[in-house]
Design an enzyme around this catalytic site. Structure first.
Site, PDB file in Angstrom:
ATOM      1  N   LYS A  66     -32.727 -51.668  87.641  1.00  0.00           N
ATOM      2  CA  LYS A  66     -32.434 -50.926  86.181  1.00  0.00           C
ATOM      3  C   LYS A  66     -31.070 -51.445  85.769  1.00  0.00           C
ATOM      4  O   LYS A  66     -30.219 -51.915  86.376  1.00  0.00           O
ATOM      5  CB  LYS A  66     -32.384 -49.382  86.356  1.00  0.00           C
ATOM      6  N   LYS A  90     -23.886 -48.606  91.140  1.00  0.00           N
ATOM      7  CA  LYS A  90     -24.162 -47.403  90.161  1.00  0.00           C
ATOM      8  C   LYS A  90     -25.106 -46.430  90.385  1.00  0.00           C
ATOM      9  O   LYS A  90     -25.032 -45.177  90.560  1.00  0.00           O
ATOM     10  CB  LYS A  90     -24.019 -47.974  88.724  1.00  0.00           C
ATOM     11  N   LYS A 102     -29.341 -56.478  85.438  1.00  0.00           N
ATOM     12  CA  LYS A 102     -28.692 -56.794  84.225  1.00  0.00           C
ATOM     13  C   LYS A 102     -29.225 -58.187  83.338  1.00  0.00           C
ATOM     14  O   LYS A 102     -29.496 -59.162  84.105  1.00  0.00           O
ATOM     15  CB  LYS A 102     -27.068 -56.879  84.370  1.00  0.00           C
ATOM     16  N   THR A 185     -23.757 -42.344  77.500  1.00  0.00           N
ATOM     17  CA  THR A 185     -22.598 -43.033  78.173  1.00  0.00           C
ATOM     18  C   THR A 185     -21.131 -42.314  77.966  1.00  0.00           C
ATOM     19  O   THR A 185     -20.480 -41.818  78.680  1.00  0.00           O
ATOM     20  CB  THR A 185     -22.451 -44.319  78.022  1.00  0.00           C
ATOM     21  N   ASN A 216     -21.099 -47.990  70.841  1.00  0.00           N
ATOM     22  CA  ASN A 216     -21.713 -46.922  71.317  1.00  0.00           C
ATOM     23  C   ASN A 216     -21.070 -46.058  72.458  1.00  0.00           C
ATOM     24  O   ASN A 216     -20.938 -44.933  72.033  1.00  0.00           O
ATOM     25  CB  ASN A 216     -23.188 -47.480  71.943  1.00  0.00           C
ATOM     26  N   SER A 344     -30.990 -42.488  81.190  1.00  0.00           N
ATOM     27  CA  SER A 344     -31.876 -43.465  80.927  1.00  0.00           C
ATOM     28  C   SER A 344     -33.067 -43.101  82.098  1.00  0.00           C
ATOM     29  O   SER A 344     -34.362 -43.300  81.871  1.00  0.00           O
ATOM     30  CB  SER A 344     -31.530 -45.034  81.472  1.00  0.00           C
TER      31      SER A 344
HETATM   32  N1  LIG Z   1     -24.452 -48.702  76.273  1.00  0.00           N
HETATM   33  C1  LIG Z   1     -24.275 -48.104  77.382  1.00  0.00           C
HETATM   34  O1  LIG Z   1     -25.337 -47.231  77.591  1.00  0.00           O
HETATM   35  C2  LIG Z   1     -23.554 -48.636  78.451  1.00  0.00           C
HETATM   36  C3  LIG Z   1     -22.353 -49.352  78.053  1.00  0.00           C
HETATM   37  N2  LIG Z   1     -21.506 -49.795  79.255  1.00  0.00           N
HETATM   38  C4  LIG Z   1     -20.386 -50.604  78.940  1.00  0.00           C
HETATM   39  O2  LIG Z   1     -19.466 -50.048  78.058  1.00  0.00           O
HETATM   40  C5  LIG Z   1     -19.083 -51.339  77.164  1.00  0.00           C
HETATM   41  C6  LIG Z   1     -19.439 -51.216  75.894  1.00  0.00           C
HETATM   42  O3  LIG Z   1     -20.819 -50.905  75.417  1.00  0.00           O
HETATM   43  P1  LIG Z   1     -21.147 -50.569  74.092  1.00  0.00           P
HETATM   44  O4  LIG Z   1     -20.302 -49.434  73.581  1.00  0.00           O
HETATM   45  O5  LIG Z   1     -22.720 -50.459  74.488  1.00  0.00           O
HETATM   46  O6  LIG Z   1     -21.351 -51.781  73.443  1.00  0.00           O
HETATM   47  P2  LIG Z   1     -21.122 -52.117  71.753  1.00  0.00           P
HETATM   48  O7  LIG Z   1     -21.694 -53.378  71.466  1.00  0.00           O
HETATM   49  O8  LIG Z   1     -22.000 -50.935  71.014  1.00  0.00           O
HETATM   50  O9  LIG Z   1     -19.826 -51.866  71.410  1.00  0.00           O
HETATM   51  C7  LIG Z   1     -18.776 -52.642  71.831  1.00  0.00           C
HETATM   52  C8  LIG Z   1     -17.396 -52.484  71.043  1.00  0.00           C
HETATM   53  O10 LIG Z   1     -16.543 -53.276  71.779  1.00  0.00           O
HETATM   54  C9  LIG Z   1     -15.716 -53.687  70.568  1.00  0.00           C
HETATM   55  N3  LIG Z   1     -15.002 -54.962  71.193  1.00  0.00           N
HETATM   56  C10 LIG Z   1     -15.570 -56.169  71.317  1.00  0.00           C
HETATM   57  N4  LIG Z   1     -14.341 -56.960  71.910  1.00  0.00           N
HETATM   58  C11 LIG Z   1     -13.270 -56.378  71.536  1.00  0.00           C
HETATM   59  C12 LIG Z   1     -12.025 -56.714  71.672  1.00  0.00           C
HETATM   60  N5  LIG Z   1     -11.630 -57.928  72.305  1.00  0.00           N
HETATM   61  N6  LIG Z   1     -10.957 -55.604  71.373  1.00  0.00           N
HETATM   62  C13 LIG Z   1     -11.274 -54.520  71.104  1.00  0.00           C
HETATM   63  N7  LIG Z   1     -12.635 -54.219  71.030  1.00  0.00           N
HETATM   64  C14 LIG Z   1     -13.626 -55.021  71.159  1.00  0.00           C
HETATM   65  C15 LIG Z   1     -16.571 -53.911  69.761  1.00  0.00           C
HETATM   66  O11 LIG Z   1     -16.211 -54.209  68.402  1.00  0.00           O
HETATM   67  C16 LIG Z   1     -17.360 -52.704  69.350  1.00  0.00           C
HETATM   68  O12 LIG Z   1     -16.954 -51.741  68.764  1.00  0.00           O
HETATM   69  C17 LIG Z   1     -19.718 -52.443  77.833  1.00  0.00           C
HETATM   70  O13 LIG Z   1     -18.627 -52.804  79.037  1.00  0.00           O
HETATM   71  C18 LIG Z   1     -21.046 -52.120  78.782  1.00  0.00           C
HETATM   72  O14 LIG Z   1     -21.513 -52.764  79.643  1.00  0.00           O
HETATM   73  C19 LIG Z   1     -21.726 -49.287  80.218  1.00  0.00           C
HETATM   74  C20 LIG Z   1     -22.698 -48.096  80.701  1.00  0.00           C
HETATM   75  C21 LIG Z   1     -23.739 -48.062  79.743  1.00  0.00           C
HETATM   76  O1  LIG Z   2     -29.253 -47.538  81.001  1.00  0.00           O
HETATM   77  C1  LIG Z   2     -29.465 -48.053  81.566  1.00  0.00           C
HETATM   78  O2  LIG Z   2     -30.429 -48.324  82.219  1.00  0.00           O
HETATM   79  C2  LIG Z   2     -28.254 -49.140  82.039  1.00  0.00           C
HETATM   80  C3  LIG Z   2     -27.078 -49.014  81.379  1.00  0.00           C
HETATM   81  C4  LIG Z   2     -26.058 -50.130  81.578  1.00  0.00           C
HETATM   82  O3  LIG Z   2     -26.353 -51.385  81.521  1.00  0.00           O
HETATM   83  C5  LIG Z   2     -24.761 -49.915  82.403  1.00  0.00           C
HETATM   84  O4  LIG Z   2     -24.722 -48.694  83.098  1.00  0.00           O
HETATM   85  O5  LIG Z   2     -24.032 -50.787  82.523  1.00  0.00           O
END
Ligand SMILES: NC(=O)C1=CN([C@@H]2O[C@H](COP(=O)(O)OP(=O)(O)OC[C@H]3O[C@@H](n4cnc5c(N)ncnc54)[C@H](O)[C@@H]3O)[C@@H](O)[C@H]2O)C=CC1
Ligand SMILES: O=C(O)CCC(=O)C(=O)O
Length: 411
Positions: A66, A90, A102, A185, A216, A344
């Protein structure tokens, strides 16, 4: 330090704490399968472009693999490998019946149109469809991808295997997505923050937060913190950063982002340098963007007393040491951001049952899972006299090691 070297290092420290034998140790580190594919698609103007896509399936001792799929120009095999390994620990920390995987495509989604993104996603799915599956490997969104990306994967996969909503999570609700997954998240990050602060007799209300990333995870975390009376004093995304010592009006910032698609030019605070958010005056720092952002160059300047790792591997080991010497408490990624994969799992369960839960039930169960994992990590810290990162790694690695031995997979 490169993401894989950093993740391996944390694994090795945990393996030492647990006294794992060297053969088991080696077999837990080597990924189950590494997939690398070329995705060539026409652009809207008729020219062709090629991207490399990866899916690293790290471990399946505890169940189907996953993990999310990331679209970002810096995606590389070592990073995806590290992220896949983190998923294995995790899911074990959260006590979900899953392994870890991943994926990623080395493209910049901001430079592609919606129809180009759809074509890239469909070609990637065509190349990996026989290696993913409901009981094999279940993708989800990560940086640069969202519920629409999951809808395309679901549709393309279903052309080969019949309609299969449980093959991805984080889908649109209309296609079997779970209520609460989009916010999960960020909400999980906030539950985890509350449990940690409570240990110190503190609460979110009136504390000052700095948040890097407003996608997100960052935007939902900021919204819940705002609702609970916390002050978000600095926030950034890739386009800009804003600060306000009295607390940023998060609902107004969300409205601005909806119209402008960025934080730039928001009038409810002063603009600041992007990277300064990490070292801004605050009580709690929440990185919600890329990995490796806290490193030996900036760790000494961090002002926060607590760091909640909503991003994956935001702190490299050198920064970890500097921050720990400063007395900064770090809540590690494999616990802090596990709310996403936990919901998820609820989505996958609902799809398999063909039954939909109320959002209240989703959030209640999420809080219960996060609370249990926090208690389990603290118990590990107590037993092994270690910090929260090592407590979480030891908890996750131990569960996967036990499953590996029980299945007779020891080399
Ligand atoms: N979406 C999810 O359910 C999960 C996400 N994560 C982790 O959380 C982190 C963010 O993921 P999401 O919010 O889903 O991605 P996203 O793509 O929705 O948002 C990423 C954000 O980071 C910003 N960003 C990128 N580079 C930057 C920089 N240099 N300085 C400031 N802001 C910057 C972008 O503009 C955007 O606002 C990642 O590390 C991801 O692996 C972890 C667990 C679950
Ligand atoms: O929701 C999922 O299955 C995975 C989320 C994820 O990629 C993470 O926790 O880093």
């Amino acid at each position: 330090m490169n993401a894989l070297a950093a993740t391996n290092r944390n694994f090795q420290l945990a393996a030492r704490i647990l006294g794992l034998d060297s053969k088991l140790h080696k077999s837990l580190l080597i990924p189950f399968r590494e997939i690398k594919v070329e995705c060539t698609v026409p652009r809207d103007d008729g020219s062709f472009v090629s991207y490399i896509g990866f899916r690293i399936q790290h471990d399946n001792a505890r169940g189907p693999m996953k993990g999310g799929i990331r679209y970002h120009p810096e995606v590389d095999p070592d990073e995806v490998n590290a992220l896949a390994q983190l998923m294995t620990w995790k899911t074990a920390v959260a006590n979900l019946p899953y392994g870890g995987a991943k994926g990623g495509i080395g493209c910049n989604p901001r430079e592609l149109t919606v129809s180009e993104l759809e074509r890239v996603t469909r070609v990637f799915t065509q190349k990996i469809h026989d290696l993913i599956g409901i009981h094999r490997d279940v993708p989800a969104p990560d940086m640069g991808t969202n519920s629409q990306t999951m809808a395309w994967i679901l549709d393309e996969y279903s052309k080969f295997h019949g309609y299969s909503p449980a093959v991805v999570t984080g889908k649109p609700i209309e296609l079997g997505g779970s209520l609460g997954r989009e916010a999960a998240t960020g909400l999980g990050v906030v539950f985890a923050t509350e449990f940690l602060l409570d240990e110190y007799g503190m609460s979110i209300a009136n504390m000052k937060f700095a948040i890097q990333g407003f996608g997100n995870v960052g935007s939902w975390a900021a919204s819940f913190i705002h609702q609970k009376g916390g002050k978000v004093v600095a926030v950034s995304d890739i386009t800009g950063a804003v600060k306000n010592p009295n607390g940023i009006d998060i609902p107004a910032l969300l409205k601005h982002k909806e119209k402008a698609y960025s934080l730039k030019d928001f009038e409810g605070g002063d603009a600041m340098d992007l990277n300064d958010v990490l070292v801004h005056e605050c009580d709690v720092l929440i990185p919600c963007a890329l990995g490796g952002v806290l490193n030996k160059e900036n760790a000494a300047d961090v002002k926060a007393k607590f760091i909640i790792e909503a991003a994956n591997h935001p702190t490299d080991p050198e920064a970890d040491e500097i921050l720990s010497r400063k007395g900064v408490i770090i809540l590690p990624d494999i616990y802090a951001n596990s709310g996403g994969v936990t919901v998820s799992y609820f989505e996958w369960v609902q799809n398999i049952q063909g039954f939909m839960w109320e959002e209240e039930k989703v959030n209640y169960e999420l809080k219960r899972y996060m609370k249990r994992a926090f208690s389990d990590i603290k118990a590990m810290c107590h037993t092994h006299n270690c910090n929260l990162r090592m407590g979480a790694f030891a908890l996750g690695v131990n569960k996967v090691a036990r499953a590996t031995v029980l299945r007779g997979w020891e080399a």
